[in-house]
Design a protein around this motif. Structure first.
Motif, PDB file in Angstrom:
ATOM      1  N   MET A   1     -10.634 -51.023   4.915  1.00 38.71           N
ATOM      2  CA  MET A   1      -9.310 -50.183   4.607  1.00 38.71           C
ATOM      3  C   MET A   1      -8.415 -51.084   3.862  1.00 38.71           C
ATOM      4  O   MET A   1      -8.215 -52.459   4.051  1.00 38.71           O
ATOM      5  CB  MET A   1      -8.606 -49.846   5.954  1.00 38.71           C
ATOM      6  CG  MET A   1      -7.506 -49.292   5.688  1.00 38.71           C
ATOM      7  SD  MET A   1      -6.491 -48.591   7.236  1.00 38.71           S
ATOM      8  CE  MET A   1      -7.759 -47.669   8.060  1.00 38.71           C
ATOM      9  N   PRO A   5      -2.675 -48.018   2.795  1.00 40.29           N
ATOM     10  CA  PRO A   5      -3.926 -46.773   3.432  1.00 40.29           C
ATOM     11  C   PRO A   5      -3.675 -45.673   2.186  1.00 40.29           C
ATOM     12  O   PRO A   5      -2.570 -45.618   1.805  1.00 40.29           O
ATOM     13  CB  PRO A   5      -3.590 -46.558   4.856  1.00 40.29           C
ATOM     14  CG  PRO A   5      -2.018 -46.733   4.762  1.00 40.29           C
ATOM     15  CD  PRO A   5      -1.904 -48.042   4.136  1.00 40.29           C
ATOM     16  N   PHE A   7      -4.215 -41.485   1.956  1.00 41.65           N
ATOM     17  CA  PHE A   7      -4.395 -40.263   2.648  1.00 41.65           C
ATOM     18  C   PHE A   7      -4.580 -38.911   1.923  1.00 41.65           C
ATOM     19  O   PHE A   7      -4.277 -39.115   0.607  1.00 41.65           O
ATOM     20  CB  PHE A   7      -2.887 -40.135   3.664  1.00 41.65           C
ATOM     21  CG  PHE A   7      -2.448 -41.203   4.270  1.00 41.65           C
ATOM     22  CD1 PHE A   7      -2.990 -41.280   5.473  1.00 41.65           C
ATOM     23  CD2 PHE A   7      -1.464 -42.276   3.848  1.00 41.65           C
ATOM     24  CE1 PHE A   7      -2.349 -42.400   6.407  1.00 41.65           C
ATOM     25  CE2 PHE A   7      -1.284 -43.192   4.674  1.00 41.65           C
ATOM     26  CZ  PHE A   7      -1.645 -43.535   6.021  1.00 41.65           C
ATOM     27  N   TYR A  28       4.576 -45.813   5.295  1.00 38.71           N
ATOM     28  CA  TYR A  28       3.500 -46.579   4.700  1.00 38.71           C
ATOM     29  C   TYR A  28       4.202 -46.311   3.023  1.00 38.71           C
ATOM     30  O   TYR A  28       3.446 -45.670   2.525  1.00 38.71           O
ATOM     31  CB  TYR A  28       2.059 -45.879   4.690  1.00 38.71           C
ATOM     32  CG  TYR A  28       1.586 -45.880   5.983  1.00 38.71           C
ATOM     33  CD1 TYR A  28       1.095 -47.047   6.727  1.00 38.71           C
ATOM     34  CD2 TYR A  28       1.762 -44.706   6.891  1.00 38.71           C
ATOM     35  CE1 TYR A  28       0.559 -46.938   8.190  1.00 38.71           C
ATOM     36  CE2 TYR A  28       1.438 -44.610   8.307  1.00 38.71           C
ATOM     37  CZ  TYR A  28       0.627 -45.961   8.759  1.00 38.71           C
ATOM     38  OH  TYR A  28       0.286 -45.906  10.147  1.00 38.71           O
ATOM     39  N   CYS A  31       1.952 -45.650  -0.336  1.00 36.94           N
ATOM     40  CA  CYS A  31       0.668 -45.464  -0.164  1.00 36.94           C
ATOM     41  C   CYS A  31      -0.181 -44.492  -1.104  1.00 36.94           C
ATOM     42  O   CYS A  31       0.813 -43.963  -1.693  1.00 36.94           O
ATOM     43  CB  CYS A  31       0.543 -44.777   1.420  1.00 36.94           C
ATOM     44  SG  CYS A  31       1.470 -43.080   1.351  1.00 36.94           S
ATOM     45  N   ASP A  53      -8.382 -43.535   3.365  1.00 37.99           N
ATOM     46  CA  ASP A  53      -8.887 -43.949   4.669  1.00 37.99           C
ATOM     47  C   ASP A  53      -8.550 -42.794   5.735  1.00 37.99           C
ATOM     48  O   ASP A  53      -9.202 -42.968   6.651  1.00 37.99           O
ATOM     49  CB  ASP A  53      -7.897 -45.129   4.992  1.00 37.99           C
ATOM     50  CG  ASP A  53      -8.049 -46.257   4.148  1.00 37.99           C
ATOM     51  OD1 ASP A  53      -8.835 -46.837   3.860  1.00 37.99           O
ATOM     52  OD2 ASP A  53      -6.955 -46.658   3.108  1.00 37.99           O
ATOM     53  N   LEU A  54      -7.701 -41.804   5.513  1.00 35.83           N
ATOM     54  CA  LEU A  54      -7.422 -41.010   6.664  1.00 35.83           C
ATOM     55  C   LEU A  54      -7.230 -39.528   5.883  1.00 35.83           C
ATOM     56  O   LEU A  54      -6.627 -39.336   4.924  1.00 35.83           O
ATOM     57  CB  LEU A  54      -6.333 -41.401   7.354  1.00 35.83           C
ATOM     58  CG  LEU A  54      -5.646 -40.326   8.292  1.00 35.83           C
ATOM     59  CD1 LEU A  54      -6.984 -39.968   9.443  1.00 35.83           C
ATOM     60  CD2 LEU A  54      -4.529 -40.547   8.998  1.00 35.83           C
ATOM     61  N   ALA A  81     -11.384 -41.623   8.305  1.00 33.28           N
ATOM     62  CA  ALA A  81     -10.921 -41.094   9.586  1.00 33.28           C
ATOM     63  C   ALA A  81     -10.469 -39.547   9.272  1.00 33.28           C
ATOM     64  O   ALA A  81      -9.954 -39.242   8.435  1.00 33.28           O
ATOM     65  CB  ALA A  81      -9.776 -41.927  10.089  1.00 33.28           C
ATOM     66  N   ILE A 119      -1.061 -40.857  13.767  1.00 33.48           N
ATOM     67  CA  ILE A 119      -1.692 -41.557  12.460  1.00 33.48           C
ATOM     68  C   ILE A 119      -2.027 -42.946  12.541  1.00 33.48           C
ATOM     69  O   ILE A 119      -2.971 -43.351  12.186  1.00 33.48           O
ATOM     70  CB  ILE A 119      -0.608 -41.231  11.213  1.00 33.48           C
ATOM     71  CG1 ILE A 119      -0.538 -39.673  11.025  1.00 33.48           C
ATOM     72  CG2 ILE A 119      -1.044 -42.214  10.006  1.00 33.48           C
ATOM     73  CD1 ILE A 119       0.618 -39.251  10.088  1.00 33.48           C
ATOM     74  N   LYS A 120      -1.048 -43.636  13.227  1.00 33.98           N
ATOM     75  CA  LYS A 120      -0.870 -45.210  13.472  1.00 33.98           C
ATOM     76  C   LYS A 120      -2.247 -45.424  14.044  1.00 33.98           C
ATOM     77  O   LYS A 120      -3.096 -46.296  14.114  1.00 33.98           O
ATOM     78  CB  LYS A 120       0.230 -45.562  14.008  1.00 33.98           C
ATOM     79  CG  LYS A 120       1.454 -45.701  13.292  1.00 33.98           C
ATOM     80  CD  LYS A 120       2.529 -46.167  13.843  1.00 33.98           C
ATOM     81  CE  LYS A 120       3.683 -46.274  12.994  1.00 33.98           C
ATOM     82  NZ  LYS A 120       4.956 -46.762  13.675  1.00 33.98           N
ATOM     83  N   LEU A 123      -5.691 -44.628  12.325  1.00 38.47           N
ATOM     84  CA  LEU A 123      -5.754 -45.652  11.202  1.00 38.47           C
ATOM     85  C   LEU A 123      -6.329 -46.986  11.903  1.00 38.47           C
ATOM     86  O   LEU A 123      -6.927 -48.008  11.271  1.00 38.47           O
ATOM     87  CB  LEU A 123      -4.498 -45.985  10.468  1.00 38.47           C
ATOM     88  CG  LEU A 123      -4.209 -44.870   9.364  1.00 38.47           C
ATOM     89  CD1 LEU A 123      -2.765 -45.349   8.612  1.00 38.47           C
ATOM     90  CD2 LEU A 123      -5.284 -45.005   8.439  1.00 38.47           C
ATOM     91  N   GLU A 124      -6.155 -47.311  13.423  1.00 36.58           N
ATOM     92  CA  GLU A 124      -6.462 -48.522  13.846  1.00 36.58           C
ATOM     93  C   GLU A 124      -7.937 -48.144  14.550  1.00 36.58           C
ATOM     94  O   GLU A 124      -8.415 -48.826  15.496  1.00 36.58           O
ATOM     95  CB  GLU A 124      -5.596 -48.800  15.028  1.00 36.58           C
ATOM     96  CG  GLU A 124      -4.127 -49.419  14.258  1.00 36.58           C
ATOM     97  CD  GLU A 124      -3.075 -49.662  15.278  1.00 36.58           C
ATOM     98  OE1 GLU A 124      -3.178 -49.272  16.495  1.00 36.58           O
ATOM     99  OE2 GLU A 124      -2.066 -50.146  15.024  1.00 36.58           O
TER     100      GLU A 124
END
Length: 214
Positions: A1, A5, A7, A28, A31, A53-54, A81, A119-120, A123-124
């Motif tokens: 990542m 990030p 989106f 973010y 982003c 990433d998401l 994700a 979301i956080k 992302l993890e």
């Protein structure tokens, strides 16, 4: 990542896309942010944009075919994700989505704070569900396991009959396809309902489809 990030907001409602934009830009800064309003557009962006990433995915976009479309997204970019943000709160659907491989689910009615947490967490690389939804999903899993044990009690012939019941076929049609008497099918159906502890053909068919999905 990447450090910042990327989106993709996949939702056909402009106002809700704006609301998600606000959250993402606040949390973010700088982003990479893309949008889509239907499934085809979503898929094309995923195929052509590397810096994602998401995906924040709505299930009711135009030309979205439900679970099949979600599976296509996951298969196309398995490293991306997927957080489903949906007004549909059906627990069976949420469970099926998790089995497909989504990373999280959050109702559209959630507060900005809850959506931000989701979301956080995703992302993890965590799986995220609201606590009340997680509890219901666990209960459903336990029930499905119990029902699965009940399915194992059926004979191979009864499984065939049940699969046809799930397809909406009548006793006469099932008898014709299996080459046996309709009275025998009726006996099988009675035994199936008893073993599965359900009261009608519809419930038996739903149970079979749930287990077939598993």
């Amino acid at each position: 990542m990447n450090d910042v990030p990327g989106f993709l907001i996949a939702d056909d409602h402009p106002l809700f896309r704006q609301a998600l934009q606000q959250i993402l830009k606040q949390e973010y800064a700088g982003c990479h942010l893309l949008e889509s309003s239907n499934f085809t557009e979503t898929l094309n962006i995923l195929k052509n944009e590397d810096d994602i990433d998401l995906v924040l995915l709505d299930l009711s976009m135009p030309d979205n075919k439900g679970l099949h479309s979600v599976k296509t997204i996951i298969d196309t970019r398995p490293e991306v994700a997927v957080l489903v943000v949906s007004a549909n709160t059906d627990i069976t659907l949420v469970h099926q989505l998790l089995e497909l491989g989504i990373n999280g689910y959050v109702p559209k009615s959630s507060s900005f704070e809850v959506i931000t947490d989701a979301i956080k967490s995703v992302l993890e690389l965590n799986t995220w569900l609201p606590s009340e939804v997680a509890e219901k999903v666990q209960t459903l899993k336990a029930n499905l396991t119990q029902k699965s044990n009940q399915l194992s009690q059926l004979t191979p012939q009864q499984i065939k009959v049940l699969s046809m019941i799930a397809d909406g076929k009548l006793n006469k049609q099932i008898a014709y396809e299996l080459g046996i008497q309709e009275t025998t099918i009726k006996q099988h159906v009675s035994a199936i309902l008893k073993k599965l502890d359900v009261i009608n053909r519809t419930q038996a068919g739903i149970l079979y489809k749930q287990q077939a999905f598993e």
